[in-house]
Design a protein around this motif. Structure first.
Motif, PDB file in Angstrom:
ATOM      1  N   GLY A 120       0.713  -1.287   0.169  1.00  0.00           N
ATOM      2  CA  GLY A 120      -0.005  -0.009  -0.020  1.00  0.00           C
ATOM      3  C   GLY A 120       0.808   1.297  -0.107  1.00  0.00           C
ATOM      4  O   GLY A 120       0.374   2.297  -0.748  1.00  0.00           O
ATOM      5  N   THR A 121       1.928   1.169   0.737  1.00  0.00           N
ATOM      6  CA  THR A 121       2.968   2.440   0.747  1.00  0.00           C
ATOM      7  C   THR A 121       3.532   2.714  -0.431  1.00  0.00           C
ATOM      8  O   THR A 121       3.812   3.555  -1.015  1.00  0.00           O
ATOM      9  CB  THR A 121       3.945   2.255   2.083  1.00  0.00           C
ATOM     10  OG1 THR A 121       3.024   2.290   3.297  1.00  0.00           O
ATOM     11  CG2 THR A 121       4.887   3.387   1.929  1.00  0.00           C
ATOM     12  N   ILE A 122       3.918   1.454  -1.134  1.00  0.00           N
ATOM     13  CA  ILE A 122       4.729   1.514  -2.211  1.00  0.00           C
ATOM     14  C   ILE A 122       3.671   2.231  -3.405  1.00  0.00           C
ATOM     15  O   ILE A 122       4.124   2.851  -4.366  1.00  0.00           O
ATOM     16  CB  ILE A 122       5.190  -0.032  -2.959  1.00  0.00           C
ATOM     17  CG1 ILE A 122       6.326  -0.387  -1.869  1.00  0.00           C
ATOM     18  CG2 ILE A 122       5.614   0.028  -4.319  1.00  0.00           C
ATOM     19  CD1 ILE A 122       6.684  -1.791  -2.177  1.00  0.00           C
ATOM     20  N   LEU A 123       2.528   1.886  -3.503  1.00  0.00           N
ATOM     21  CA  LEU A 123       1.734   2.375  -4.482  1.00  0.00           C
ATOM     22  C   LEU A 123       1.526   3.850  -4.212  1.00  0.00           C
ATOM     23  O   LEU A 123       1.161   4.507  -5.125  1.00  0.00           O
ATOM     24  CB  LEU A 123       0.404   1.573  -4.433  1.00  0.00           C
ATOM     25  CG  LEU A 123       0.205   0.121  -4.958  1.00  0.00           C
ATOM     26  CD1 LEU A 123      -1.057  -0.158  -4.865  1.00  0.00           C
ATOM     27  CD2 LEU A 123       0.567   0.220  -6.467  1.00  0.00           C
ATOM     28  N   ILE A 124       1.444   4.392  -2.969  1.00  0.00           N
ATOM     29  CA  ILE A 124       1.221   5.734  -2.865  1.00  0.00           C
ATOM     30  C   ILE A 124       2.522   6.370  -3.241  1.00  0.00           C
ATOM     31  O   ILE A 124       2.475   7.522  -3.850  1.00  0.00           O
ATOM     32  CB  ILE A 124       1.076   5.954  -1.212  1.00  0.00           C
ATOM     33  CG1 ILE A 124      -0.255   5.361  -0.546  1.00  0.00           C
ATOM     34  CG2 ILE A 124       1.144   7.421  -0.959  1.00  0.00           C
ATOM     35  CD1 ILE A 124      -0.518   5.653   0.663  1.00  0.00           C
ATOM     36  N   TRP A 125       3.575   5.824  -3.065  1.00  0.00           N
ATOM     37  CA  TRP A 125       5.005   6.512  -3.426  1.00  0.00           C
ATOM     38  C   TRP A 125       4.858   6.746  -5.146  1.00  0.00           C
ATOM     39  O   TRP A 125       5.372   7.601  -5.425  1.00  0.00           O
ATOM     40  CB  TRP A 125       6.017   5.785  -3.210  1.00  0.00           C
ATOM     41  CG  TRP A 125       6.370   6.309  -1.688  1.00  0.00           C
ATOM     42  CD1 TRP A 125       6.317   5.700  -0.375  1.00  0.00           C
ATOM     43  CD2 TRP A 125       6.948   7.717  -1.303  1.00  0.00           C
ATOM     44  NE1 TRP A 125       6.761   6.520   0.668  1.00  0.00           N
ATOM     45  CE2 TRP A 125       7.151   7.523   0.146  1.00  0.00           C
ATOM     46  CE3 TRP A 125       7.278   8.881  -2.036  1.00  0.00           C
ATOM     47  CZ2 TRP A 125       7.634   8.742   0.676  1.00  0.00           C
ATOM     48  CZ3 TRP A 125       7.917   9.790  -1.640  1.00  0.00           C
ATOM     49  CH2 TRP A 125       7.832   9.814   0.212  1.00  0.00           C
ATOM     50  N   ILE A 126       4.206   5.484  -5.670  1.00  0.00           N
ATOM     51  CA  ILE A 126       4.057   5.581  -7.006  1.00  0.00           C
ATOM     52  C   ILE A 126       3.323   6.521  -7.539  1.00  0.00           C
ATOM     53  O   ILE A 126       3.574   7.234  -8.589  1.00  0.00           O
ATOM     54  CB  ILE A 126       4.103   4.235  -7.785  1.00  0.00           C
ATOM     55  CG1 ILE A 126       4.998   3.280  -7.430  1.00  0.00           C
ATOM     56  CG2 ILE A 126       3.822   4.053  -9.117  1.00  0.00           C
ATOM     57  CD1 ILE A 126       4.873   1.765  -7.725  1.00  0.00           C
ATOM     58  N   PHE A 127       2.472   6.570  -7.225  1.00  0.00           N
ATOM     59  CA  PHE A 127       1.288   7.691  -7.420  1.00  0.00           C
ATOM     60  C   PHE A 127       1.844   9.079  -7.315  1.00  0.00           C
ATOM     61  O   PHE A 127       1.597   9.808  -8.226  1.00  0.00           O
ATOM     62  CB  PHE A 127       0.029   7.410  -6.322  1.00  0.00           C
ATOM     63  CG  PHE A 127      -0.984   8.635  -6.533  1.00  0.00           C
ATOM     64  CD1 PHE A 127      -1.549   8.707  -7.676  1.00  0.00           C
ATOM     65  CD2 PHE A 127      -1.181   9.443  -5.302  1.00  0.00           C
ATOM     66  CE1 PHE A 127      -2.683   9.648  -7.701  1.00  0.00           C
ATOM     67  CE2 PHE A 127      -2.077  10.481  -5.539  1.00  0.00           C
ATOM     68  CZ  PHE A 127      -2.723  10.617  -6.717  1.00  0.00           C
TER      69      PHE A 127
ATOM     70  N   SER B 150      -9.425   0.485   0.897  1.00  0.00           N
ATOM     71  CA  SER B 150      -9.154   0.794   2.226  1.00  0.00           C
ATOM     72  C   SER B 150      -7.910   0.751   2.624  1.00  0.00           C
ATOM     73  O   SER B 150      -7.232   1.574   3.565  1.00  0.00           O
ATOM     74  CB  SER B 150     -10.172   0.115   3.177  1.00  0.00           C
ATOM     75  OG  SER B 150      -9.854   0.375   4.599  1.00  0.00           O
ATOM     76  N   THR B 151      -7.129  -0.278   2.134  1.00  0.00           N
ATOM     77  CA  THR B 151      -5.636  -0.553   2.783  1.00  0.00           C
ATOM     78  C   THR B 151      -4.912   0.456   2.262  1.00  0.00           C
ATOM     79  O   THR B 151      -3.973   1.028   2.725  1.00  0.00           O
ATOM     80  CB  THR B 151      -5.080  -1.992   2.162  1.00  0.00           C
ATOM     81  OG1 THR B 151      -5.990  -3.053   2.640  1.00  0.00           O
ATOM     82  CG2 THR B 151      -3.828  -2.084   2.418  1.00  0.00           C
ATOM     83  N   ILE B 152      -5.147   0.890   0.882  1.00  0.00           N
ATOM     84  CA  ILE B 152      -4.283   2.081   0.197  1.00  0.00           C
ATOM     85  C   ILE B 152      -4.488   3.283   0.984  1.00  0.00           C
ATOM     86  O   ILE B 152      -3.432   4.132   1.304  1.00  0.00           O
ATOM     87  CB  ILE B 152      -4.485   2.137  -1.270  1.00  0.00           C
ATOM     88  CG1 ILE B 152      -4.227   0.937  -2.139  1.00  0.00           C
ATOM     89  CG2 ILE B 152      -3.770   3.368  -1.717  1.00  0.00           C
ATOM     90  CD1 ILE B 152      -4.567   0.830  -3.466  1.00  0.00           C
ATOM     91  N   SER B 153      -5.782   3.667   1.190  1.00  0.00           N
ATOM     92  CA  SER B 153      -6.042   5.016   1.761  1.00  0.00           C
ATOM     93  C   SER B 153      -5.626   5.068   3.300  1.00  0.00           C
ATOM     94  O   SER B 153      -5.459   6.118   3.903  1.00  0.00           O
ATOM     95  CB  SER B 153      -7.738   5.189   1.888  1.00  0.00           C
ATOM     96  OG  SER B 153      -8.405   4.237   2.652  1.00  0.00           O
ATOM     97  N   GLY B 154      -5.469   3.767   4.010  1.00  0.00           N
ATOM     98  CA  GLY B 154      -4.943   3.656   5.238  1.00  0.00           C
ATOM     99  C   GLY B 154      -3.532   3.676   5.391  1.00  0.00           C
ATOM    100  O   GLY B 154      -2.925   3.525   6.569  1.00  0.00           O
ATOM    101  N   SER B 155      -2.682   3.494   4.326  1.00  0.00           N
ATOM    102  CA  SER B 155      -1.303   3.117   4.610  1.00  0.00           C
ATOM    103  C   SER B 155      -0.663   4.682   4.768  1.00  0.00           C
ATOM    104  O   SER B 155      -0.987   5.816   4.316  1.00  0.00           O
ATOM    105  CB  SER B 155      -0.712   2.527   3.050  1.00  0.00           C
ATOM    106  OG  SER B 155      -1.347   1.612   2.775  1.00  0.00           O
ATOM    107  N   GLU B 156       0.532   4.480   5.237  1.00  0.00           N
ATOM    108  CA  GLU B 156       1.206   5.623   5.574  1.00  0.00           C
ATOM    109  C   GLU B 156       2.561   5.597   4.746  1.00  0.00           C
ATOM    110  O   GLU B 156       3.003   4.784   4.053  1.00  0.00           O
ATOM    111  CB  GLU B 156       1.998   5.679   7.026  1.00  0.00           C
ATOM    112  CG  GLU B 156       0.651   5.334   7.841  1.00  0.00           C
ATOM    113  CD  GLU B 156       1.299   5.226   9.530  1.00  0.00           C
ATOM    114  OE1 GLU B 156       2.475   5.232   9.669  1.00  0.00           O
ATOM    115  OE2 GLU B 156       0.450   5.454  10.414  1.00  0.00           O
ATOM    116  N   LEU B 157       3.045   6.943   4.463  1.00  0.00           N
ATOM    117  CA  LEU B 157       4.122   7.084   3.593  1.00  0.00           C
ATOM    118  C   LEU B 157       5.615   6.452   4.091  1.00  0.00           C
ATOM    119  O   LEU B 157       6.180   6.004   3.460  1.00  0.00           O
ATOM    120  CB  LEU B 157       4.549   8.508   3.244  1.00  0.00           C
ATOM    121  CG  LEU B 157       3.548   9.346   2.558  1.00  0.00           C
ATOM    122  CD1 LEU B 157       3.638  10.757   2.526  1.00  0.00           C
ATOM    123  CD2 LEU B 157       3.309   8.787   1.075  1.00  0.00           C
TER     124      LEU B 157
END
Length: 466
Positions: free
Chosen positions: A75-82, A278-285
């Motif tokens: 989930g954190t990896i996807l946020i950084w890619i985004f 929900s997992t992605i939205s709740g992940s931390e950087l």
């Protein structure tokens, strides 16, 4: 957005109703972002507190202990890619914008009615418009090319630049979504359709104008930020010039977007998809960051206990006490299983004061508490209660009033319960001696021989086993 764009391409894109189609595309942007709350980004109570541990202590309290857990790394990896994708698209947008402004600043500016004509010496760029600026080369200006002016003036009057700003912002936010880029190109094509029709309506010969478009097709242009005369899809533009204007009835085809939107919302409501979002939205950087200096998350142990059961032969009423609930109390449902029969609660009442709650659940049939199981959905957690434990540790005395309003009416009295339901003004006697409510709570139901309620004297008389 992708689903509705596909419906647009299938039903509307080929019609000669460009103003309407422009509105549909802009509407897709609006609906897509307004639909976000419905697409599980706002979590329901059940998805917020599903991790827990249940324990029942000797006193009959059910403790709900939140379980600590860590979010998955993906989930954190996807946020950084985004975020990285957003940064790249933003930087490219700024670079194009800087080049566009440099061309405008370097040209000769001539104020016209409603716009500013910019004559540039740089012939690398095809004629284009941005906001209230119309940019053409010195050669086109000296040749008095009125068709170019009519084309670019339509872009300015119709404020097509606003559409492009919106489309580019969506591309920055949704760079991973093919629909973001496809819809931007589709908007630019509609802009060119509108500008081409404006030129022909001004009286210019269609064939001569088409030859002009072909000649100008070799010039450079500013992608995404400006409307250029040499927009690439010339074949579609020329074909559209010969199409008759679509009838009003063809606009009804836009209704095809509605079931497509409903289908997508249905897909997103699937538990697996909701769990991913929900997992992605709740992940931390920074999940691996040292947490020694971070404030510890407060873990509140919530406690629940059955304090009263009323079985009047037609229905069963169960009263439950809750502690340590903070400011949050949501009871979303309850089921009662007794004698192989299961029923949903037809009434749920909640009272909350300073973290203490009283929950009253009413079920439409009378069950045997010794063989009944109760489950309530409290604050998103499914809490089971064994009613047999209550019947072994408490005694309920039912008292019916006689209709005389001048006399006190007691509906129920709980002996050896945490919440004695004896009215404050009612005296309590044990073997002829008056006792307090605290003494009543400490009294074991196994030592009680009988309980009598003297309504005339407003007293409860208890006889112990000798």
């Amino acid at each position: 957005m992708l689903a509705m764009y596909l419906a647009y391409r299938l039903f509307l894109a080929r019609d000669n109703q460009h103003g309407f189609n422009r509105g549909v595309l802009l509407g897709i942007y609006v609906v897509s972002f307004l639909a976000l709350p419905a697409m599980s980004l706002s979590e329901n109570p059940a998805s917020q507190s599903t991790a827990m541990t249940l324990s029942v202590n000797e006193s009959g309290w059910t403790d709900v202990i939140p379980a600590t857990h860590s979010e998955p790394v993906w989930g954190t990896i996807l946020i950084w890619i985004f975020l990285a994708g957003m940064i790249v698209v933003t930087v490219r947008t700024v670079i194009v914008w800087a080049k566009l402004l440099a061309v405008i600043r370097s040209g000769e500016k001539i104020i016209r009615n409603g716009y500013t004509l910019v004559v540039t010496e740089d012939e690398r760029y095809a004629p284009f418009s941005w906001m209230n600026y119309m940019v053409i080369s010195r050669k086109d200006y000296e040749n008095n090319c009125s068709a170019i002016a009519a084309h670019e003036l339509k872009h300015i009057v119709a404020r097509h630049w606003i559409d492009l700003l919106i489309a580019q912002a969506v591309c920055i936010i949704g760079w991973f979504n093919p629909a973001a880029w496809l819809m931007r190109d589709e908007l630019m094509l509609i802009h060119e359709y509108q500008a081409d029709i404006a030129v022909i309506e001004k009286g210019h010969d269609p064939q001569e104008y088409q030859m002009l478009l072909i000649k100008k097709a070799v010039g450079a242009r500013f992608p995404s930020l400006a409307n250029s005369l040499n927009h690439s899809k010339l074949k579609k533009r020329i074909t559209m010039m010969y199409k008759e204007k679509s009838g009003a009835g063809r606009k009804l085809k836009a209704l095809a977007l509605v079931p497509m939107l409903a289908l997508v919302l249905g897909v997103v409501s699937v538990p697996t998809v909701r769990a991913v979002v929900s997992t992605i939205s709740g992940s931390e950087l920074s999940p691996g960051k040292d947490t020694k200096n971070l404030p510890k998350r407060e873990i509140r142990v919530q406690r629940f206990k059955v304090t009263n059961i009323n079985n009047d032969g037609n229905r069963m009423t169960v009263v439950i006490k809750g502690e340590n609930l903070g400011d949050n109390l949501t009871v979303s449902g309850g089921t009662l299983t007794s004698g192989g029969k299961t029923s949903n609660a037809n009434s749920l009442q909640c009272e909350m004061t300073d973290g203490m709650a009283t929950i009253t659940a009413v079920f439409p049939f009378a069950g045997d508490s010794k063989n009944s199981k109760l489950t309530l959905m409290i604050n998103g957690n499914e809490i089971p209660f064994n009613l047999e434990n209550f019947s072994q540790n408490s005694r309920t005395v039912m008292v019916g009033g006689d209709g005389d309003t001048s006399k006190p009416t007691v509906s129920e009295i709980v002996i050896n319960g945490d919440t004695a339901s004896v009215p404050a003004d009612m005296a309590i006697y044990l073997d002829g001696e008056e006792i307090s409510e605290a003494d009543l709570r400490a009294l074991s139901s196994g030592n009680i021989a009988s309980v009598a309620v003297d309504i005339q004297n407003n007293a409860v008389k208890i006889t112990s086993k000798k």
